[in-house]
Design a protein around this motif. Structure first.
Motif, PDB file in Angstrom:
ATOM      1  N   ALA A 211       0.746  -1.186  -0.150  1.00  0.00           N
ATOM      2  CA  ALA A 211       0.111  -0.146   0.112  1.00  0.00           C
ATOM      3  C   ALA A 211       0.892   1.184   0.090  1.00  0.00           C
ATOM      4  N   TYR A 212       0.389   2.541  -0.543  1.00  0.00           N
ATOM      5  CA  TYR A 212       0.922   3.719  -0.664  1.00  0.00           C
ATOM      6  C   TYR A 212       2.188   3.779  -1.496  1.00  0.00           C
ATOM      7  N   GLY A 213       2.810   2.743  -2.033  1.00  0.00           N
ATOM      8  CA  GLY A 213       3.810   2.933  -2.927  1.00  0.00           C
ATOM      9  C   GLY A 213       5.097   3.584  -2.435  1.00  0.00           C
ATOM     10  N   ASP A 214       5.682   4.704  -3.227  1.00  0.00           N
ATOM     11  CA  ASP A 214       6.658   5.272  -2.486  1.00  0.00           C
ATOM     12  C   ASP A 214       6.206   6.602  -1.574  1.00  0.00           C
ATOM     13  N   ALA A 215       5.007   6.836  -1.406  1.00  0.00           N
ATOM     14  CA  ALA A 215       4.688   7.850  -0.831  1.00  0.00           C
ATOM     15  C   ALA A 215       5.185   7.973   0.696  1.00  0.00           C
ATOM     16  N   PRO A 216       5.367   8.795   1.376  1.00  0.00           N
ATOM     17  CA  PRO A 216       5.945   8.939   2.612  1.00  0.00           C
ATOM     18  C   PRO A 216       4.899   8.311   3.791  1.00  0.00           C
ATOM     19  N   LEU A 217       5.532   7.520   4.560  1.00  0.00           N
ATOM     20  CA  LEU A 217       4.456   7.018   5.685  1.00  0.00           C
ATOM     21  C   LEU A 217       5.007   7.325   7.144  1.00  0.00           C
ATOM     22  N   THR A 218       4.170   7.136   8.161  1.00  0.00           N
ATOM     23  CA  THR A 218       4.318   7.290   9.470  1.00  0.00           C
ATOM     24  C   THR A 218       4.260   6.137  10.163  1.00  0.00           C
ATOM     25  N   ALA A 219       5.414   5.729  10.806  1.00  0.00           N
ATOM     26  CA  ALA A 219       5.284   4.713  11.752  1.00  0.00           C
ATOM     27  C   ALA A 219       5.055   4.908  13.019  1.00  0.00           C
ATOM     28  N   LYS A 220       4.162   4.442  13.792  1.00  0.00           N
ATOM     29  CA  LYS A 220       3.717   4.632  15.327  1.00  0.00           C
ATOM     30  C   LYS A 220       4.543   3.532  15.955  1.00  0.00           C
ATOM     31  N   LEU A 221       5.586   4.047  16.877  1.00  0.00           N
ATOM     32  CA  LEU A 221       6.246   2.798  17.625  1.00  0.00           C
ATOM     33  C   LEU A 221       5.512   2.529  19.010  1.00  0.00           C
ATOM     34  N   PRO A 222       5.999   1.371  19.430  1.00  0.00           N
ATOM     35  CA  PRO A 222       5.283   0.901  20.726  1.00  0.00           C
ATOM     36  C   PRO A 222       5.530   1.950  21.691  1.00  0.00           C
ATOM     37  N   ASP A 223       6.278   2.721  21.640  1.00  0.00           N
ATOM     38  CA  ASP A 223       6.595   3.819  22.893  1.00  0.00           C
ATOM     39  C   ASP A 223       5.696   5.034  22.801  1.00  0.00           C
ATOM     40  N   GLY A 224       5.013   4.951  21.490  1.00  0.00           N
ATOM     41  CA  GLY A 224       4.023   6.095  21.088  1.00  0.00           C
ATOM     42  C   GLY A 224       4.678   7.177  20.370  1.00  0.00           C
ATOM     43  N   SER A 225       5.840   7.044  20.064  1.00  0.00           N
ATOM     44  CA  SER A 225       6.567   8.171  19.304  1.00  0.00           C
ATOM     45  C   SER A 225       6.267   7.737  17.685  1.00  0.00           C
ATOM     46  N   GLU A 226       6.438   8.622  16.996  1.00  0.00           N
ATOM     47  CA  GLU A 226       6.212   8.472  15.406  1.00  0.00           C
ATOM     48  C   GLU A 226       7.520   8.597  14.559  1.00  0.00           C
ATOM     49  N   LEU A 227       7.693   8.089  13.522  1.00  0.00           N
ATOM     50  CA  LEU A 227       8.850   7.843  12.753  1.00  0.00           C
ATOM     51  C   LEU A 227       8.293   8.295  11.218  1.00  0.00           C
ATOM     52  N   GLN A 228       8.625   9.233  10.464  1.00  0.00           N
ATOM     53  CA  GLN A 228       8.152   9.154   9.024  1.00  0.00           C
ATOM     54  C   GLN A 228       9.199   9.034   8.139  1.00  0.00           C
ATOM     55  N   GLY A 229       8.801   8.593   6.960  1.00  0.00           N
ATOM     56  CA  GLY A 229       9.955   8.110   6.177  1.00  0.00           C
ATOM     57  C   GLY A 229       9.459   7.429   5.065  1.00  0.00           C
ATOM     58  N   HIS A 230      10.240   6.970   4.141  1.00  0.00           N
ATOM     59  CA  HIS A 230       9.926   6.266   2.941  1.00  0.00           C
ATOM     60  C   HIS A 230      10.188   4.630   3.184  1.00  0.00           C
ATOM     61  N   VAL A 231       9.241   3.906   2.635  1.00  0.00           N
ATOM     62  CA  VAL A 231       9.719   2.465   2.458  1.00  0.00           C
ATOM     63  C   VAL A 231      10.545   2.227   1.373  1.00  0.00           C
ATOM     64  N   THR A 232      11.891   1.446   1.811  1.00  0.00           N
ATOM     65  CA  THR A 232      12.832   1.178   1.013  1.00  0.00           C
ATOM     66  C   THR A 232      12.800  -0.469   0.646  1.00  0.00           C
ATOM     67  N   ASP A 233      12.421  -1.194   1.500  1.00  0.00           N
ATOM     68  CA  ASP A 233      12.617  -2.656   1.214  1.00  0.00           C
ATOM     69  C   ASP A 233      11.644  -3.289   2.107  1.00  0.00           C
ATOM     70  N   VAL A 234      11.379  -4.669   1.915  1.00  0.00           N
ATOM     71  CA  VAL A 234      10.985  -5.591   2.886  1.00  0.00           C
ATOM     72  C   VAL A 234      11.889  -6.692   2.782  1.00  0.00           C
ATOM     73  N   THR A 235      12.266  -7.230   4.049  1.00  0.00           N
ATOM     74  CA  THR A 235      13.431  -8.199   4.075  1.00  0.00           C
ATOM     75  C   THR A 235      12.870  -9.503   3.804  1.00  0.00           C
ATOM     76  N   SER A 236      13.521 -10.380   3.528  1.00  0.00           N
ATOM     77  CA  SER A 236      13.152 -11.958   3.399  1.00  0.00           C
ATOM     78  C   SER A 236      12.403 -12.459   4.674  1.00  0.00           C
ATOM     79  N   ARG A 237      12.760 -11.794   5.704  1.00  0.00           N
ATOM     80  CA  ARG A 237      11.947 -12.395   6.823  1.00  0.00           C
ATOM     81  C   ARG A 237      10.634 -11.389   7.237  1.00  0.00           C
TER      82      ARG A 237
END
Length: 263
Positions: A211-237
Motif C-alpha cells: 500500500a501507498y507505494g513510494d509515498a511518505p509513511l508514518t510509523a507509530k512505535l510501541p513507545d508512542g513516538s512516531e517516525l516518518q519516512g519512505h519504505v525502501t525494502d521488505v526483508t526476506s523475513r
C-alpha cells in the motif's frame, strides 16, 4: 474443501482464542473455525474487531509447522495468498499494508475530489498467534476477517481506516461459504509453500502489492513516538525498512502501526 476440517459456530468469543485452546489440547492441523458472530473478536495490538451478523467472513485456521520453521513474515505471506484468492474472483486494485491489513479503494463518494488519488480503506485483516506443541511442531492460528457488507461508521474506533466491503468493489454478491472455499484452496497451497521456503517465496509479490507505494509513511512505535519516512525494502523475513532523515530503520514488531503520512 482441500483437506480442512471446518466447523461452523453461531457465536464464539473469538475464533482465534477457541482454536488456540484446541491446539493446546492436541494436534489440529488444517482445522478451520467459522463464526457468525464473535463477541470478543480482536485484531492487531488488541483492538476489537466488530462485525454485524452476516456482514463479514470471520474465521481462523490452524496449520502445524515444524518447530524449526521460521514464521517471520507469515502474516505478510497470508496477505499475498488472500489477494491471490480475491483476484481470482475478479476483485482488483487490492493492496497490503504492513504487517497485516488488506486495503482497497474506498467508495467514490468518499473521495475529496475527482482528481485526488483513491483513498484506501480497510477490507480485512489478519491476526496470527502461535501455540507450541509437544511433538516438535508449532501451530500457527491464522485469523482472517473480511468485510462482505457495509460497516456502520459508528462502530469505528478513532483514527481507524475507513472500512471497505466486497459489495463496494463488485456487483457480484459473494456469500461467505463460497468465498471461504476459494480462500482455503489458496491457503492450502500457499502455506505448504511457506513451510518449505518461508516468506522469501512471497517477498516480491508482497512488494508489488504494498500500500501507498513510494509515498511518505508514518510509523507509530510501541513507545508512542512516531517516525516518518519512505519504505525502501521488505526483508526476506518480513521486516519493513523505512528510510528517514535519521537513516534506515528496520521495523519488525507487530506492535508498530504504519499509515500514510498526513500532508
Amino acid at each position: 474443501m482441500p483437506g480442512f476440517q471446518i466447523e461452523h459456530l453461531a457465536t464464539v468469543d473469538s475464533t482465534n482464542s477457541r482454536l488456540q485452546q484446541m491446539a493446546l489440547a492436541g494436534a489440529c492441523h488444517r482445522r478451520c473455525l467459522v463464526a457468525d458472530v464473535q463477541t470478543a473478536g480482536r485484531g492487531q495490538r488488541g483492538r476489537q474487531w466488530l462485525a454485524a451478523p452476516g456482514a463479514a467472513l470471520l474465521f481462523s485456521l490452524a496449520w502445524q509447522f515444524h518447530r524449526g520453521c521460521a514464521l517471520d513474515g507469515l502474516s505478510l505471506a497470508v496477505g499475498v495468498m488472500t489477494l491471490d484468492a480475491l483476484q481470482s474472483l475478479g476483485i482488483a486494485d487490492l493492496r497490503l499494508k504492513w504487517p497485516n491489513d488488506i486495503l482497497a479503494p474506498a467508495p467514490v463518494l468518499a473521495q475529496e475530489s475527482d482528481d485526488a488519488p483513491p483513498t484506501l480503506g480497510k477490507l480485512g485483516g489478519i491476526l496470527i498467534e502461535t501455540v507450541a506443541s509437544g511433538d516438535g511442531t508449532r501451530t500457527a492460528v491464522i485469523g482472517v476477517g473480511l468485510n462482505l457488507r457495509s460497516v456502520p461508521a459508528a462502530t469505528l474506533s478513532p483514527g481507524a481506516l475507513q472500512p471497505v466491503c466486497l459489495d463496494d468493489l463488485t456487483s457480484a454478491k459473494f456469500e461467505r461459504d463460497a468465498l471461504l472455499e476459494t480462500l482455503l484452496v489458496h491457503y492450502d497451497i500457499g502455506l505448504a509453500r511457506f513451510a518449505q521456503d518461508g516468506f522469501a517465496a512471497f517477498r516480491n509479490a508482497w512488494w508489488r502489492a504494498r500500500a501507498y507505494g513510494d509515498a511518505p509513511l508514518t510509523a507509530k512505535l510501541p513507545d508512542g513516538s512516531e517516525l516518518q519516512g519512505h519504505v525502501t525494502d521488505v526483508t526476506s523475513r518480513g521486516a519493513l525498512v523505512l528510510a528517514s532523515d535519521w537513516g534506515l530503520h528496520t521495523l519488525v514488531s507487530g506492535e508498530v502501526s504504519v499509515r500514510a503520512a498526513r500532508s
